[in-house]
Design a protein around this motif. Structure first.
Motif, PDB file in Angstrom:
ATOM      1  N   ASN A 117       0.831  -1.205   0.000  1.00 45.46           N
ATOM      2  CA  ASN A 117       0.000   0.000   0.000  1.00 45.46           C
ATOM      3  C   ASN A 117       0.866   1.256   0.000  1.00 45.46           C
ATOM      4  N   GLY A 118       1.827   1.295  -0.908  1.00 46.08           N
ATOM      5  CA  GLY A 118       2.712   2.454  -0.993  1.00 46.08           C
ATOM      6  C   GLY A 118       2.104   3.542  -1.849  1.00 46.08           C
ATOM      7  N   GLU A 119       2.966   4.448  -2.289  1.00 52.16           N
ATOM      8  CA  GLU A 119       2.519   5.572  -3.116  1.00 52.16           C
ATOM      9  C   GLU A 119       1.982   5.094  -4.456  1.00 52.16           C
ATOM     10  N   MET A 120       2.566   4.007  -4.977  1.00 49.40           N
ATOM     11  CA  MET A 120       2.180   3.520  -6.286  1.00 49.40           C
ATOM     12  C   MET A 120       1.778   2.054  -6.179  1.00 49.40           C
ATOM     13  N   SER A 121       0.663   1.724  -6.783  1.00 52.52           N
ATOM     14  CA  SER A 121       0.178   0.345  -6.745  1.00 52.52           C
ATOM     15  C   SER A 121       0.596  -0.389  -8.018  1.00 52.52           C
ATOM     16  N   LEU A 122       0.455  -1.679  -7.995  1.00 52.02           N
ATOM     17  CA  LEU A 122       0.713  -2.481  -9.179  1.00 52.02           C
ATOM     18  C   LEU A 122      -0.239  -2.072 -10.312  1.00 52.02           C
ATOM     19  N   THR A 123      -1.455  -1.721  -9.957  1.00 51.82           N
ATOM     20  CA  THR A 123      -2.423  -1.239 -10.952  1.00 51.82           C
ATOM     21  C   THR A 123      -1.926   0.052 -11.599  1.00 51.82           C
ATOM     22  N   ASP A 124      -1.367   0.966 -10.807  1.00 52.46           N
ATOM     23  CA  ASP A 124      -0.821   2.217 -11.352  1.00 52.46           C
ATOM     24  C   ASP A 124       0.301   1.930 -12.349  1.00 52.46           C
ATOM     25  N   ILE A 125       1.177   1.009 -11.997  1.00 57.08           N
ATOM     26  CA  ILE A 125       2.300   0.660 -12.876  1.00 57.08           C
ATOM     27  C   ILE A 125       1.775   0.049 -14.177  1.00 57.08           C
ATOM     28  N   TYR A 126       0.856  -0.879 -14.047  1.00 53.78           N
ATOM     29  CA  TYR A 126       0.269  -1.555 -15.202  1.00 53.78           C
ATOM     30  C   TYR A 126      -0.411  -0.550 -16.135  1.00 53.78           C
TER      31      TYR A 126
END
Length: 198
Positions: A117-126
Motif C-alpha cells: 500500500n505504498g505511493e504507487m500500486s501495481l495497478t498504477d504501474i500496469y
C-alpha cells in the motif's frame, strides 16, 4: 508482392487492433479460483491468439510460474486482481523472454508493489505501461509500412516467378532483424538488472 500497400496497411492495422490488454476495471472485484482465472484470461486475450486452438494460459503454466517465483502463490487457492495483472505481464513476456529473464524483470515488481500500500500500486504501474504501449501503435505501424515498401522495391531483377517469395522473405527478414535487435537490448537491460548492486 501481390498485396498492394493499402491492403497491407489495413491488414497491419487489423492485426494490431487485435492486440489487446486487460483493463484493470474489467478484472473482477473478487479473488478467483484457477478455473475462473484461465477462463477470464482466455476471454480477455483470445484475440491475440495465432490459432483458434492456442491456449492463453493453462493451469500447468500458472502453477509453474508460481513454483518458479515469477508469480506470487495464490492465497487459499484464490488469485487476486494483482495476480491477474502479473499474469498479463507474463503472458506478453513469455513469447520473447526466458523464464529466468522474466524472474529478474518481475521479481522487483512483486517485491515492491505486489500487495503493498505504498505511493504507487501495481495497478498504477500496469496502467502506465499500457498507456506507453498504446502510444507506440502509430509509430510501429508506420515503421512496418515503411519496411513493407522497402521489401516491395527489392528483387526487381529476380525471375518473375520468384519475386513474390523473395519480397515476402525480405519483409520477414527486416521485421525479424528489428525484433532481434530489440531483444538484444532487452536482454542487456535485464542482465544489468540481475547484477548485484554495489
Amino acid at each position: 508482392m501481390t498485396i498492394d500497400t493499402k491492403d497491407m496497411l489495413n491488414s497491419i492495422l487489423a492485426s494490431i487492433s487485435r492486440i489487446d490488454y486487460i483493463k484493470p476495471e474489467e478484472i473482477p472485484g473478487i479473488d478467483l479460483y484457477m478455473d475462473q482465472v484461465t477462463t477470464f484470461m482466455e476471454s480477455q486475450l483470445s484475440a491475440s491468439k495465432r490459432h483458434a486452438d492456442d491456449k492463453i494460459l493453462t493451469k500447468t503454466m500458472i502453477n509453474n510460474y508460481a513454483k518458479n517465483d515469477i508469480l506470487p502463490p495464490p492465497v487459499k487457492k484464490k488469485y487476486s486482481k494483482e495476480h491477474l495483472l502479473m499474469l498479463t505481464f507474463i503472458y506478453y513476456f513469455k513469447n520473447i523472454l526466458s523464464i529466468s529473464d522474466i524472474q529478474v524483470l518481475l521479481g522487483p515488481l512483486t517485491e515492491k508493489y505486489f500487495n503493498h500500500n505504498g505511493e504507487m500500486s501495481l495497478t498504477d504501474i500496469y496502467e502506465e505501461i499500457m498507456r506507453l504501449e498504446l502510444k507506440q501503435i502509430d509509430p510501429l505501424t508506420k515503421d512496418i509500412v515503411r519496411k513493407y515498401k522497402m521489401a516491395c522495391d527489392s528483387y526487381e531483377n529476380a525471375e518473375a516467378d520468384n519475386q513474390d517469395f523473395l519480397k515476402k522473405f525480405a519483409f520477414i527478414c527486416m521485421l525479424s532483424f528489428d525484433v532481434y535487435l530489440k531483444k538484444q537490448v532487452i536482454e542487456k537491460l535485464i542482465d544489468d538488472m540481475a547484477k548485484p548492486k554495489k
